[in-house]
Design a protein around this motif. Sequence first.
Motif, PDB file in Angstrom:
ATOM      1  N   UNK A   3       0.708  -1.205  -0.312  1.00 53.88           N
ATOM      2  CA  UNK A   3       0.272   0.257  -0.118  1.00 53.88           C
ATOM      3  C   UNK A   3       0.756   0.707   0.156  1.00 53.88           C
ATOM      4  N   UNK A   4       2.243   0.735   0.795  1.00 50.95           N
ATOM      5  CA  UNK A   4       3.025   2.972   0.696  1.00 50.95           C
ATOM      6  C   UNK A   4       3.917   2.226  -0.085  1.00 50.95           C
ATOM      7  N   UNK A   5       4.644   1.683  -0.617  1.00 49.62           N
ATOM      8  CA  UNK A   5       5.109   1.447  -1.513  1.00 49.62           C
ATOM      9  C   UNK A   5       6.473   2.787  -2.373  1.00 49.62           C
ATOM     10  N   UNK A   6       6.721   2.166  -1.071  1.00 49.02           N
ATOM     11  CA  UNK A   6       8.376   2.745  -1.338  1.00 49.02           C
ATOM     12  C   UNK A   6       9.089   2.095  -1.347  1.00 49.02           C
ATOM     13  N   UNK A   7      10.089   2.583  -2.000  1.00 48.79           N
ATOM     14  CA  UNK A   7      11.775   1.842  -1.624  1.00 48.79           C
ATOM     15  C   UNK A   7      12.023   1.204  -0.513  1.00 48.79           C
ATOM     16  N   UNK A   8      12.368   2.069  -0.296  1.00 51.06           N
ATOM     17  CA  UNK A   8      12.796   2.074   1.057  1.00 51.06           C
ATOM     18  C   UNK A   8      13.115   2.003   2.843  1.00 51.06           C
ATOM     19  N   UNK A   9      11.479   0.948   2.329  1.00 54.51           N
ATOM     20  CA  UNK A   9      10.041   0.208   2.827  1.00 54.51           C
ATOM     21  C   UNK A   9       9.979  -1.660   3.026  1.00 54.51           C
ATOM     22  N   UNK A  10      10.634  -1.437   4.166  1.00 56.28           N
ATOM     23  CA  UNK A  10      10.382  -3.379   4.034  1.00 56.28           C
ATOM     24  C   UNK A  10       9.954  -3.906   5.384  1.00 56.28           C
ATOM     25  N   UNK A  11      10.126  -5.386   5.423  1.00 58.87           N
ATOM     26  CA  UNK A  11       9.989  -6.008   6.835  1.00 58.87           C
ATOM     27  C   UNK A  11      10.646  -6.564   7.319  1.00 58.87           C
ATOM     28  N   UNK A  12      10.890  -6.393   8.664  1.00 65.79           N
ATOM     29  CA  UNK A  12      11.560  -6.683   9.541  1.00 65.79           C
ATOM     30  C   UNK A  12      11.008  -7.801  10.415  1.00 65.79           C
ATOM     31  N   UNK A  13      10.983  -9.320   9.722  1.00 63.27           N
ATOM     32  CA  UNK A  13       9.870 -10.736  10.166  1.00 63.27           C
ATOM     33  C   UNK A  13      10.800 -11.119  11.353  1.00 63.27           C
ATOM     34  N   UNK A  14       9.877 -11.157  12.154  1.00 65.49           N
ATOM     35  CA  UNK A  14      10.266 -12.300  13.451  1.00 65.49           C
ATOM     36  C   UNK A  14       9.532 -13.249  13.690  1.00 65.49           C
ATOM     37  N   UNK A  15       9.705 -14.132  13.323  1.00 65.51           N
ATOM     38  CA  UNK A  15       9.732 -15.369  13.902  1.00 65.51           C
ATOM     39  C   UNK A  15       7.975 -15.498  14.597  1.00 65.51           C
ATOM     40  N   UNK A  16       8.979 -15.231  15.769  1.00 65.37           N
ATOM     41  CA  UNK A  16       8.441 -16.125  17.041  1.00 65.37           C
ATOM     42  C   UNK A  16       7.816 -14.576  17.621  1.00 65.37           C
ATOM     43  N   UNK A  17       7.539 -13.668  17.189  1.00 65.18           N
ATOM     44  CA  UNK A  17       6.325 -12.503  17.528  1.00 65.18           C
ATOM     45  C   UNK A  17       4.949 -12.630  16.662  1.00 65.18           C
ATOM     46  N   UNK A  18       5.433 -13.359  15.453  1.00 69.13           N
ATOM     47  CA  UNK A  18       4.365 -14.002  14.080  1.00 69.13           C
ATOM     48  C   UNK A  18       3.380 -15.154  15.163  1.00 69.13           C
ATOM     49  N   UNK A  19       4.286 -15.761  15.776  1.00 68.98           N
ATOM     50  CA  UNK A  19       3.593 -16.753  17.264  1.00 68.98           C
ATOM     51  C   UNK A  19       3.448 -16.216  17.962  1.00 68.98           C
ATOM     52  N   UNK A  20       3.907 -16.099  18.953  1.00 69.88           N
ATOM     53  CA  UNK A  20       3.897 -14.719  20.241  1.00 69.88           C
ATOM     54  C   UNK A  20       2.462 -13.901  20.128  1.00 69.88           C
ATOM     55  N   UNK A  21       2.549 -12.753  19.222  1.00 72.45           N
ATOM     56  CA  UNK A  21       1.377 -12.146  18.982  1.00 72.45           C
ATOM     57  C   UNK A  21      -0.123 -13.073  17.950  1.00 72.45           C
ATOM     58  N   UNK A  22      -0.249 -12.900  17.675  1.00 71.50           N
ATOM     59  CA  UNK A  22      -1.092 -13.958  16.433  1.00 71.50           C
ATOM     60  C   UNK A  22      -1.468 -15.409  16.266  1.00 71.50           C
ATOM     61  N   UNK A  23      -0.542 -16.238  16.963  1.00 72.62           N
ATOM     62  CA  UNK A  23      -0.479 -17.396  16.743  1.00 72.62           C
ATOM     63  C   UNK A  23      -0.701 -18.334  15.787  1.00 72.62           C
ATOM     64  N   UNK A  24       0.010 -17.501  14.544  1.00 74.04           N
ATOM     65  CA  UNK A  24       0.613 -17.655  13.505  1.00 74.04           C
ATOM     66  C   UNK A  24       1.446 -18.875  12.585  1.00 74.04           C
ATOM     67  N   UNK A  25       1.616 -19.771  12.075  1.00 79.17           N
ATOM     68  CA  UNK A  25       2.460 -20.678  12.022  1.00 79.17           C
ATOM     69  C   UNK A  25       3.865 -19.795  11.152  1.00 79.17           C
ATOM     70  N   UNK A  26       4.826 -19.507  11.072  1.00 75.05           N
ATOM     71  CA  UNK A  26       5.753 -18.578  10.551  1.00 75.05           C
ATOM     72  C   UNK A  26       6.323 -19.376   9.284  1.00 75.05           C
ATOM     73  N   UNK A  27       6.098 -20.198   9.750  1.00 74.65           N
ATOM     74  CA  UNK A  27       6.750 -21.683   8.146  1.00 74.65           C
ATOM     75  C   UNK A  27       6.056 -21.197   7.362  1.00 74.65           C
ATOM     76  N   UNK A  28       4.405 -20.886   7.340  1.00 76.01           N
ATOM     77  CA  UNK A  28       3.766 -21.142   6.078  1.00 76.01           C
ATOM     78  C   UNK A  28       4.003 -19.135   5.918  1.00 76.01           C
ATOM     79  N   UNK A  29       3.386 -18.229   7.129  1.00 73.01           N
ATOM     80  CA  UNK A  29       3.452 -16.758   6.682  1.00 73.01           C
ATOM     81  C   UNK A  29       4.290 -16.908   6.443  1.00 73.01           C
ATOM     82  N   UNK A  30       5.761 -16.935   6.338  1.00 69.35           N
ATOM     83  CA  UNK A  30       6.779 -16.235   5.383  1.00 69.35           C
ATOM     84  C   UNK A  30       6.527 -16.447   4.321  1.00 69.35           C
ATOM     85  N   UNK A  31       6.227 -17.780   3.184  1.00 72.42           N
ATOM     86  CA  UNK A  31       5.581 -18.033   2.427  1.00 72.42           C
ATOM     87  C   UNK A  31       4.862 -16.536   1.512  1.00 72.42           C
TER      88      UNK A  31
END
Length: 273
Positions: A161-189
């Motif tokens: 949505x923001x569409x800026x070349x210097x904006x990306x994700x800092x992916x924290x797999x543990x946080x994906x589980x802790x906050x959302x209960x999501x499987x990071x192995x699937x989410x990372x795809x």
Amino acid sequence: MADRLAASTNCYHPYSLEDALAGISGAGFSSVELNSVPGWTEHVRRDAGLEEIGYVKDLLDKYSLTPISLSGHSDLTSDVGVGEFRKALALCKRLGINMITTSSGGPAASSAGELDEQRERFLERIAPLCDEAADARITICLETHGGLLGTGQLASEIIKTVDKPNLGINYDAANVIYYDGTDPVEDIKIAAPYVVHMHVKDQIGGKGVWNFPAVGTGEIDYPAIFATLNDVGFHGPCSIEIEFQGEPWPPVPVINDALETSYEYVRRLVPKA
């Protein structure tokens, strides 16, 4: 060229910057993510003057560490938080750091309507900040940290949505589980094409359980996660973060041992260039 495998000084949350840098260097690292998060881990103050900045640089030299990113979490849904984030950007410039990690910030939303309002406020502010950061050649790395950025999928939608070349994700797999209960192995795809920085943090116990041990001793399948990242050509910083079972933090020697264990495990997944 700096080693892309780093450690966050947040591993040494209640201890001094020198304790952190000594332990990180002793564990085998040559790169570090510095923390500047008021109210949590502020190893480098955002209002640091010339003398303090000089002290930080001297310590980095003493322990032969290169700062490759700054944890500069701020509330980017408010004008006050934006002002604090600008201080963090200025700190990056003074320390020669070109990547900054942050969450979206803001209080926990109690309804879908509140979350939508937060999203609107965040989107109004993040695009101009990206332009300011771009002038200093700094990349803003939005961390999967609950709320608007609870998963890689949600973070990816924000990035598109923001569409800026210097904006990306800092992916924290543990946080994906802790906050959302999501499987990071699937989410990372879904998130992988937008990932520019990693927090390599392990977790035990599932959603809502604060148990972040030495990497490789928890329940996260990091070989699978890095296989997906390798497939999209990810070569960004990978910063190990250990937050144990919260406060009180273990003694420094225990942290040192956990960091050495983590380095040995992650080094096999992130070989030197």
